[in-house]
Write an enzyme that holds these catalytic residues in place. Structure first.
Site, PDB file in Angstrom:
ATOM      1  N   GLU A 141      -6.115  -5.002  -3.441  1.00 17.01           N
ATOM      2  CA  GLU A 141      -5.586  -3.803  -4.106  1.00 17.01           C
ATOM      3  C   GLU A 141      -5.019  -4.221  -5.470  1.00 17.01           C
ATOM      4  OE1 GLU A 141      -1.822  -2.017  -2.747  1.00 17.01           O
ATOM      5  OE2 GLU A 141      -2.824  -0.072  -2.870  1.00 17.01           O
ATOM      6  N   GLU A 192       3.251   3.489   5.450  1.00 15.65           N
ATOM      7  CA  GLU A 192       2.188   3.985   4.555  1.00 15.65           C
ATOM      8  C   GLU A 192       1.972   2.871   3.545  1.00 15.65           C
ATOM      9  OE1 GLU A 192       0.501   6.666   4.859  1.00 15.65           O
ATOM     10  OE2 GLU A 192       1.700   7.893   6.212  1.00 15.65           O
ATOM     11  N   CYS A 225      -2.112   4.605  -4.047  1.00 17.89           N
ATOM     12  CA  CYS A 225      -2.558   3.906  -2.835  1.00 17.89           C
ATOM     13  C   CYS A 225      -3.975   4.357  -2.511  1.00 17.89           C
ATOM     14  CB  CYS A 225      -1.622   4.211  -1.690  1.00 17.89           C
ATOM     15  SG  CYS A 225      -1.312   5.970  -1.480  1.00 17.89           S
ATOM     16  N   LYS A 242      16.123   5.172   0.340  1.00 23.32           N
ATOM     17  CA  LYS A 242      16.217   4.179  -0.738  1.00 23.32           C
ATOM     18  C   LYS A 242      15.023   4.326  -1.662  1.00 23.32           C
ATOM     19  CE  LYS A 242      14.986   0.060  -1.753  1.00 23.32           C
ATOM     20  NZ  LYS A 242      14.804   0.270  -3.208  1.00 23.32           N
TER      21      LYS A 242
HETATM   22  P1  NAD Z   1       6.927  -2.432  -2.712  1.00 19.62           P
HETATM   23  O1  NAD Z   1       6.508  -2.732  -1.321  1.00 19.62           O
HETATM   24  O2  NAD Z   1       7.150  -3.536  -3.648  1.00 19.62           O
HETATM   25  O3  NAD Z   1       8.295  -1.587  -2.694  1.00 19.62           O
HETATM   26  C1  NAD Z   1       8.428  -0.429  -1.908  1.00 19.62           C
HETATM   27  C2  NAD Z   1       9.901  -0.207  -1.609  1.00 19.62           C
HETATM   28  O4  NAD Z   1      10.365  -1.274  -0.775  1.00 19.62           O
HETATM   29  C3  NAD Z   1      10.810  -0.208  -2.851  1.00 19.62           C
HETATM   30  O5  NAD Z   1      11.800   0.775  -2.685  1.00 19.62           O
HETATM   31  C4  NAD Z   1      11.408  -1.611  -2.817  1.00 19.62           C
HETATM   32  O6  NAD Z   1      12.664  -1.706  -3.460  1.00 19.62           O
HETATM   33  C5  NAD Z   1      11.559  -1.822  -1.310  1.00 19.62           C
HETATM   34  N1  NAD Z   1      11.661  -3.226  -0.900  1.00 19.62           N
HETATM   35  C6  NAD Z   1      11.269  -4.336  -1.581  1.00 19.62           C
HETATM   36  N2  NAD Z   1      11.499  -5.434  -0.847  1.00 19.62           N
HETATM   37  C7  NAD Z   1      12.055  -5.027   0.318  1.00 19.62           C
HETATM   38  C8  NAD Z   1      12.488  -5.699   1.498  1.00 19.62           C
HETATM   39  N3  NAD Z   1      12.421  -7.017   1.621  1.00 19.62           N
HETATM   40  N4  NAD Z   1      12.961  -4.950   2.524  1.00 19.62           N
HETATM   41  C9  NAD Z   1      13.025  -3.601   2.439  1.00 19.62           C
HETATM   42  N5  NAD Z   1      12.639  -2.914   1.338  1.00 19.62           N
HETATM   43  C10 NAD Z   1      12.153  -3.611   0.288  1.00 19.62           C
HETATM   44  O7  NAD Z   1       5.838  -1.405  -3.271  1.00 19.62           O
HETATM   45  P2  NAD Z   1       5.735  -0.753  -4.707  1.00 19.62           P
HETATM   46  O8  NAD Z   1       5.297  -1.773  -5.687  1.00 19.62           O
HETATM   47  O9  NAD Z   1       6.982   0.008  -4.992  1.00 19.62           O
HETATM   48  O10 NAD Z   1       4.578   0.324  -4.472  1.00 19.62           O
HETATM   49  C11 NAD Z   1       3.224   0.022  -4.540  1.00 19.62           C
HETATM   50  C12 NAD Z   1       2.619  -0.115  -3.162  1.00 19.62           C
HETATM   51  O11 NAD Z   1       2.893   1.056  -2.389  1.00 19.62           O
HETATM   52  C13 NAD Z   1       1.113  -0.230  -3.196  1.00 19.62           C
HETATM   53  O12 NAD Z   1       0.694  -1.232  -2.299  1.00 19.62           O
HETATM   54  C14 NAD Z   1       0.633   1.136  -2.728  1.00 19.62           C
HETATM   55  O13 NAD Z   1      -0.642   1.147  -2.158  1.00 19.62           O
HETATM   56  C15 NAD Z   1       1.693   1.495  -1.749  1.00 19.62           C
HETATM   57  N6  NAD Z   1       1.729   2.945  -1.552  1.00 19.62           N
HETATM   58  C16 NAD Z   1       1.222   3.466  -0.399  1.00 19.62           C
HETATM   59  C17 NAD Z   1       1.186   4.846  -0.211  1.00 19.62           C
HETATM   60  C18 NAD Z   1       0.604   5.456   1.032  1.00 19.62           C
HETATM   61  O14 NAD Z   1       0.829   6.646   1.261  1.00 19.62           O
HETATM   62  N7  NAD Z   1      -0.141   4.728   1.846  1.00 19.62           N
HETATM   63  C19 NAD Z   1       1.688   5.696  -1.204  1.00 19.62           C
HETATM   64  C20 NAD Z   1       2.207   5.125  -2.360  1.00 19.62           C
HETATM   65  C21 NAD Z   1       2.224   3.742  -2.527  1.00 19.62           C
END
Ligand code: NAD
Length: 476
Positions: free
Chosen positions: A379, A248, A282, A174
Site C-alpha cells: 500500500e 479497518e 484505504c 483519539k
Molecule cells: P496509523 O496506523 O499510523 O495511525 C492511525 C491512528 O493510530 C492515529 O490516530 C495514530 O495516532 C494512532 N496510533 C499510532 N500508533 C499507535 C499505537 N502504538 N497504539 C495506538 N494507536 C496508535 O495510520 P494513518 O497513517 O493515520 O492512516 C493511514 C492508514 O489508515 C492506511 O493504511 C489506510 O489504508 C488506513 N485506513 C483504512 C481505512 C479503512 O476503512 N479500511 C480508512 C482510512 C484509512
C-alpha cells in the site's frame, strides 16, 4: 488550541509528552500547536465514559436518536467552517471536503433512524420446546475506544461515533495527530446539545496517547482505523485482555477493465480511483488490470488524463488534486518513486515529487509492473497507479485476488452479467461496477484478509456496538 482535549464534559489543556504541530500541507507550514493528552488524562477520559455509561445506555433510544439528529444539524450549520478546515489541514479540494461533510451529516441522520428502530428489535423468540419463553435484548457493548487516521477524519469519526452513540455506548475518541482540529467540532457540538458529561470524550496525541487508550483495561471494545502495522499492535493489546476489536486497515485494491468498455469512461473511473484525496484512500484502486484488447487504446488516454490533472493548492478553484497531507506521507511516496527507478519500472506519467513549497507529487502511472514489484503488492497511499495486462476473466480474478489485502475492487465492463460474476468472485468487502467509489451509508464498509475485521456503516456498523442477550424463562 490550548485546550484541545474534551474530557468529562470539559475542555482541558494537554499534559502529555508530545508537542503537535498542525500543518497546511499546501505550504508545508504549521498553523496550530497543541500538547498531547497524557496517559493519566486518557485514564480520566475512560473513567468518565465508565461513569456516564449506565445512564446513557438506559436512556430511551428515541432520546439518543434526537441527539444524533442534533449532531447532523450542527455539522450542517458549521458547513463552511468545517469545509475550510479540511481544505487547509488535509489539502483536499473543496468539492471533496463538501462530500466529506455531507457524508458525516448523512451518517448521523441514518444512525438516528436506526436508534429509533432499536426497541423493536427486542422481541420474543419462538421456541420449539414447550414450557419456556425466550426474548432477545440488544444492549450497548459498553465503553468503546475509537482511534482514527487523518485521511477522512470527519467521516471516519462519524462512522464510529454515530453508531456507537446510537447503540448506547460511551466513547473516548483519539483523532490523528496530523488532523487533530476537525474532530473538535464533535466535542463542541456535544457540549452545545447538552450531551451528558463523559458520553463523548476526545483525547489528542500521537502513538503514546493511542497506546494508552488501546491498552486501557477500562474499555469494553476498541474500534481502530489505520495502518496494518498499528492495527496489529492494537489487536495485541486487545488480545491481552480478550477484548473485541473492529479493525479497518489498509488496501491494495484492483480495478479490472474489460475489452468491451468505453475507454474514455473507464479512464474517468480509473483516475477517480487513484487521485481522489491525492490517492490517500484505504480504498484506492491502485492496481489496474486491463484486458489485452483495450490496453493499447486505454493506457495512452489514461496517461494523458493523469498528465493534465491540475495539481496544486486546493484554494485555487480549478485545482483537482491537492498535496499529500503530511511530510511523512510525501517522503514515503517519494521513496516508492525511488524504488520504481531501482526496479526499472516503466513510468508513463509522473513518478516524481513536484518542485513546490508544499507536499505535492504528480499523479503517476507505471505499466507492465511485475507481480514481484514492491509497488504492485504494498500500500503506497498516494496517487500511484500500477498496471498489468490480462487475457481471460479467470486471469483477472486470480490476479485481483492475489493480494494480502481485500478491501474493495472496481469492475468495468459493458457485459453486466460478467461484471456481476466477477464481483461475486472477488475476495473483498465492497465492489463497484461501472462506477466511481460511491459509498452509501446503508451499505457496509470493511475488508477481508489483511484489510481488517468487522464492518462499518449500515446495520452492520450498529451491530458492532451491540451485544446480544437472551432471557429464557421456565413457564412450567
Ligand atoms: P496509523 O496506523 O499510523 O495511525 C492511525 C491512528 O493510530 C492515529 O490516530 C495514530 O495516532 C494512532 N496510533 C499510532 N500508533 C499507535 C499505537 N502504538 N497504539 C495506538 N494507536 C496508535 O495510520 P494513518 O497513517 O493515520 O492512516 C493511514 C492508514 O489508515 C492506511 O493504511 C489506510 O489504508 C488506513 N485506513 C483504512 C481505512 C479503512 O476503512 N479500511 C480508512 C482510512 C484509512
Amino acid at each position: 488550541m490550548t485546550t484541545p482535549h474534551y474530557i468529562d464534559g470539559r475542555w482541558v489543556e494537554g499534559q502529555g509528552n508530545d508537542s503537535i504541530s498542525v500543518y497546511d500541507p499546501s505550504l508545508g507550514a504549521p498553523f496550530a500547536e497543541l500538547r498531547s493528552a497524557s496517559s493519566a488524562q486518557v485514564d480520566e477520559a475512560v473513567q468518565a465514559a465508565r461513569r456516564a455509561l449506565p445512564a446513557w445506555k438506559s436512556r430511551p433510544a428515541a432520546e439518543r436518536a434526537a441527539l444524533l439528529r442534533g449532531f447532523a444539524e450542527q455539522l450542517g450549520a458549521r458547513r463552511e467552517e468545517l469545509i475550510a478546515l479540511q481544505v487547509r489541514n488535509n489539502g483536499k479540494p473543496r468539492h471533496e471536503a463538501e462530500i466529506d461533510l455531507d457524508d458525516a451529516v448523512a451518517t448521523f441522520d441514518y444512525y438516528a433512524e436506526l436508534a429509533e428502530q432499536l426497541p423493536q428489535k427486542n422481541r420474543d423468540v419462538p421456541l420449539a420446546a414447550p414450557g419456556f419463553t425466550a426474548r432477545t435484548r440488544l444492549e450497548a457493548v459498553g465503553v468503546v475506544g475509537l482511534i482514527v487516521p487523518w485521511n477522512f477524519p470527519l467521516v471516519t469519526s462519524a462512522w464510529k461515533l454515530a453508531p456507537a452513540l446510537a447503540a448506547g455506548c460511551t466513547v473516548v475518541l483519539k483523532p490523528s495527530e496530523i488532523t487533530p482540529l476537525i474532530e473538535q467540532a464533535y466535542g463542541q457540538i456535544a457540549q452545545q446539545l447538552g450531551l451528558p458529561a463523559g458520553v463523548l470524550n476526545i483525547v489528542n496525541g500521537k502513538a503514546e496517547t493511542g497506546a494508552a487508550l488501546s491498552g486501557h483495561n477500562g474499555l469494553d471494545k476498541l474500534s481502530f482505523t489505520g495502518s496494518n502495522a498499528v492495527g496489529s499492535q492494537v489487536m495485541r493489546s486487545a488480545a491481552a485482555q480478550c477484548r473485541p476489536v473492529t479493525l479497518e486497515l489498509g488496501g491494495k485494491s484492483a480495478i479490472v477493465v474489460f475489452d468491451d468498455c468505453d475507454p474514455d469512461q473507464a479512464v474517468e473511473w480509473i483516475v477517480a480511483g487513484i487521485t481522489w484525496n491525492a490517492g490517500q484512500m484505504c480504498s484506492a484502486t491502485s492496481r489496474l488490470l486491463v484486458q489485452d484488447g483495450i490496453a493499447d487504446t486505454l493506457l495512452p488516454r489514461l496517461q494523458a488524463a493523469l498528465e493534465k490533472l491540475r495539481v496544486g493548492n486546493p484554494l485555487v478553484e480549478e485545482v483537482e488534486m491537492g498535496p499529500l497531507t503530511s511530510q511523512a506521507q510525501w517522503l514515503k511516496v517519494a521513496g516508492y518513486f525511488a524504488t520504481a527507478r531501482e526496479e526499472g519500472l516503466k513510468c508513463l506519467a509522473g513518478g516524481k515529487a513536484l518542485d513546490a513549497e508544499g507536499w505535492f507529487v504528480s499523479p503517476t502511472l507505471y505499466v507492465d509492473v511485475p507481480e514481484t514489484s514492491r509497488l504492485w503488492s504494498e500500500e503506497i497511499f498516494g496517487p500511484v497507479l500500477c498496471a498489468r495486462r490480462f487475457t481471460t476473466e479467470e486471469q483477472a480474478i486470480a490476479q485481483a485476488n492475489d493480494s494480502r489485502f481485500g478491501l474493495v475492487a472496481t469492475v468495468c465492463s459493458a457485459d453486466l452479467e460478467r461484471a456481476e460474476r466477477v464481483a461475486d468472485a472477488l475476495e473483498v468487502g465492497h465492489v463497484w461496477i461501472n462506477s466511481v467509489q460511491a459509498v452509501f451509508v446503508e451499505t457496509s464498509w470493511g475488508g477481508t484478509k489483511g484489510s481488517g475485521i468487522g464492518r462499518e456503516l449500515g446495520p452492520w456498523g450498529l451491530s458492532g456496538y451491540l451485544s446480544v442477550k437472551h432471557v429464557t424463562r421456565c413457564v412450567g
